[in-house]
Design an enzyme around this catalytic site. Structure first.
Site, mmCIF file in Angstrom:
data_model
loop_
_atom_site.group_PDB
_atom_site.id
_atom_site.type_symbol
_atom_site.label_atom_id
_atom_site.label_comp_id
_atom_site.label_asym_id
_atom_site.label_seq_id
_atom_site.Cartn_x
_atom_site.Cartn_y
_atom_site.Cartn_z
ATOM 1 N N GLN A 124 -45.686 -17.672 -27.745
ATOM 2 C CA GLN A 124 -45.267 -17.750 -29.164
ATOM 3 C C GLN A 124 -44.848 -19.191 -29.487
ATOM 4 O OE1 GLN A 124 -42.254 -14.638 -29.304
ATOM 5 N NE2 GLN A 124 -41.294 -15.405 -27.452
ATOM 6 N N ASP B 33 -32.003 -14.390 -27.206
ATOM 7 C CA ASP B 33 -30.946 -15.292 -27.687
ATOM 8 C C ASP B 33 -29.583 -14.937 -27.093
ATOM 9 O OD1 ASP B 33 -31.767 -13.275 -30.231
ATOM 10 O OD2 ASP B 33 -29.678 -13.182 -29.562
ATOM 11 N N ASP C 66 -42.619 -8.261 -19.384
ATOM 12 C CA ASP C 66 -43.000 -7.553 -20.606
ATOM 13 C C ASP C 66 -42.259 -6.219 -20.622
ATOM 14 O OD1 ASP C 66 -46.215 -6.819 -22.183
ATOM 15 O OD2 ASP C 66 -44.229 -5.979 -22.551
ATOM 16 N N ASP D 16 -34.411 -5.129 -28.873
ATOM 17 C CA ASP D 16 -34.085 -6.261 -29.747
ATOM 18 C C ASP D 16 -35.292 -7.193 -29.768
ATOM 19 O OD1 ASP D 16 -31.530 -8.898 -29.637
ATOM 20 O OD2 ASP D 16 -32.949 -8.274 -31.201
ATOM 21 N N SER D 17 -36.363 -6.733 -30.368
ATOM 22 C CA SER D 17 -37.654 -7.428 -30.267
ATOM 23 C C SER D 17 -37.973 -8.216 -31.533
ATOM 24 C CB SER D 17 -38.770 -6.397 -30.035
ATOM 25 O OG SER D 17 -39.007 -5.697 -31.253
ATOM 26 N N THR D 18 -39.012 -9.008 -31.429
ATOM 27 C CA THR D 18 -39.588 -9.627 -32.615
ATOM 28 C C THR D 18 -40.268 -8.524 -33.424
ATOM 29 O OG1 THR D 18 -41.398 -10.136 -31.086
ATOM 30 C CG2 THR D 18 -39.957 -11.957 -31.711
ATOM 31 N N ASP D 19 -40.861 -8.919 -34.551
ATOM 32 C CA ASP D 19 -41.576 -7.927 -35.372
ATOM 33 C C ASP D 19 -42.863 -7.506 -34.671
ATOM 34 O OD1 ASP D 19 -40.065 -9.748 -37.755
ATOM 35 O OD2 ASP D 19 -40.048 -7.573 -37.972
ATOM 36 N N PRO E 72 -46.334 -10.806 -29.091
ATOM 37 C CA PRO E 72 -45.912 -10.031 -27.906
ATOM 38 C C PRO E 72 -45.046 -8.822 -28.241
ATOM 39 C CG PRO E 72 -44.739 -12.136 -28.030
ATOM 40 C CD PRO E 72 -45.811 -12.181 -29.072
HETATM 41 N N1 SAM Z 1 -32.791 -10.220 -33.725
HETATM 42 C C1 SAM Z 1 -34.198 -10.562 -33.828
HETATM 43 C C2 SAM Z 1 -34.879 -9.660 -34.803
HETATM 44 O O1 SAM Z 1 -34.255 -8.691 -35.250
HETATM 45 O O2 SAM Z 1 -36.033 -9.961 -35.152
HETATM 46 C C3 SAM Z 1 -34.840 -10.508 -32.466
HETATM 47 C C4 SAM Z 1 -34.392 -11.669 -31.666
HETATM 48 S S1 SAM Z 1 -34.920 -11.867 -30.029
HETATM 49 C C5 SAM Z 1 -35.134 -13.583 -30.081
HETATM 50 C C6 SAM Z 1 -36.557 -11.202 -29.967
HETATM 51 C C7 SAM Z 1 -37.089 -11.373 -28.545
HETATM 52 O O3 SAM Z 1 -38.088 -10.403 -28.236
HETATM 53 C C8 SAM Z 1 -37.755 -12.746 -28.275
HETATM 54 O O4 SAM Z 1 -36.962 -13.470 -27.372
HETATM 55 C C9 SAM Z 1 -39.119 -12.408 -27.696
HETATM 56 O O5 SAM Z 1 -39.538 -13.291 -26.686
HETATM 57 C C10 SAM Z 1 -38.866 -10.995 -27.179
HETATM 58 N N2 SAM Z 1 -40.064 -10.186 -26.955
HETATM 59 C C11 SAM Z 1 -41.133 -10.056 -27.770
HETATM 60 N N3 SAM Z 1 -42.053 -9.223 -27.219
HETATM 61 C C12 SAM Z 1 -41.523 -8.809 -26.021
HETATM 62 C C13 SAM Z 1 -41.992 -7.937 -24.988
HETATM 63 N N4 SAM Z 1 -43.181 -7.322 -25.078
HETATM 64 N N5 SAM Z 1 -41.184 -7.723 -23.916
HETATM 65 C C14 SAM Z 1 -39.974 -8.346 -23.814
HETATM 66 N N6 SAM Z 1 -39.487 -9.200 -24.759
HETATM 67 C C15 SAM Z 1 -40.262 -9.417 -25.852
#
Ligand code: SAM
Length: 280
Positions: free
Chosen positions: A30, A85, A136, A154-157, A161
């Protein structure tokens, strides 16, 4: 760069002033950027989408952590998927007796937030009760033989990933990884703009759990009004805990949040009609 524009929603954007770009890179997973803003302190954006700001993250991380933990009442083992974070980890570890495993796909998010936004994690990664796994989340829940009381996604949208963390397969594997009476909570977007995500998640969570619902919280920089957090459990009583029960547990926990309260907790599950109508 003097302005950061977030174009998450077609035809609508929010804009932050940029005092200084502190870090920016595109790795195999990303695009990461951390910048200093005039009103929100330091901001983390992934793939152009605001993830966390120093100033308003407490709304989200308190509601992600304290609602399931206080509703459950006896959490010892928490699993956080994503959350690089450190904000969710920070809030989970405020509860004594709780150990937390965090499965984050991108080590760089952890490293950069620790370096440039240490206030968000608040030292949680150094807590001996924290166990960081770089993997993952989809694969972790499919393969682990560990069992948890709560799983906090607590993932991205659902782009990049994060997309796999919104699938029925992922929810079924989370169900497998929960102890009896366990709870899954996930970040489920802002329904005013992302209503289809709530409808889809409700259907997929409902296929894996007896009780699938949502609760809401404001997060100032997640534009569009209330955001929804998905809730799923086989124990249908958990999301109906009384303010009295939650109040007793809250006082016993000794936590001092800035947004969460037992009253806010109870009200968060009373979905306004525009959101309830999405649960079809
Ligand atoms: N609070 C934020 C929100 O509500 O959008 C989310 C913040 S946190 C930074 C989101 C995290 O999800 C990122 O660090 C990203 O790398 C992680 N992430 C995304 N896809 C993932 C996956 N398949 N497995 C584990 N972590 C993942």
């Amino acid at each position: 760069m003097t302005e950061f524009r977030e174009n998450l929603h077609e035809g609508y954007a929010q804009s932050f002033g940029v005092v200084e770009v502190l870090f920016e890179e595109t790795n195999g997973l990303q695009h990461l950027m951390i910048f200093e803003s005039p009103l929100h302190g330091r901001v983390l954006a992934l793939d152009g989408v605001v993830q966390v700001t120093e100033r308003d993250n407490f709304f989200y991380h308190e509601m992600m952590a304290h609602v399931p933990i206080l509703a459950h009442g006896a959490v010892t083992d928490a699993l956080i998927i994503g959350g690089g974070d450190g904000g969710t980890l920070r809030e989970v570890l405020r509860h004594s007796g709780v150990c937390a495993t965090m499965v984050e796909i991108d080590r760089r998010v952890v490293d950069l937030c620790t370096e440039y936004m240490p206030s968000v994690g608040g030292g949680a990664f150094d807590d001996p009760r924290a166990d960081l796994v770089i993997a993952d989340g989809l694969r972790y829940v499919a393969e682990t033989d560990r069992r948890f009381d709560v799983i906090l996604v607590d993932s991205t949208d659902p782009i990049g990933p994060g997309e796999v963390l919104f699938t029925e397969r992922f929810y079924r594997d989370c169900h497998r990884c929960l102890k009896p009476g366990g709870v899954l909570v996930n970040q489920n977007g802002v329904p005013f703009f992302q209503g289809d995500e709530v409808t889809t998640s409700h259907r997929r969570l409902g296929a894996a759990f007896r009780d699938a619902w949502f609760y809401t919280t404001p997060v100032p920089t997640y534009v569009g009004g209330l955001m929804t957090l998905g809730w799923a459990s086989d124990d249908e009583t958990l999301r109906h805990q009384s303010a009295e029960t939650l109040g007793e547990r809250f006082r016993a926990s000794g936590i001092a949040p800035r947004y969460y309260s037992p009253g806010i907790h109870v009200g968060a599950f009373d979905l306004p009609p525009y959101i309830r109508d999405l649960l079809i």
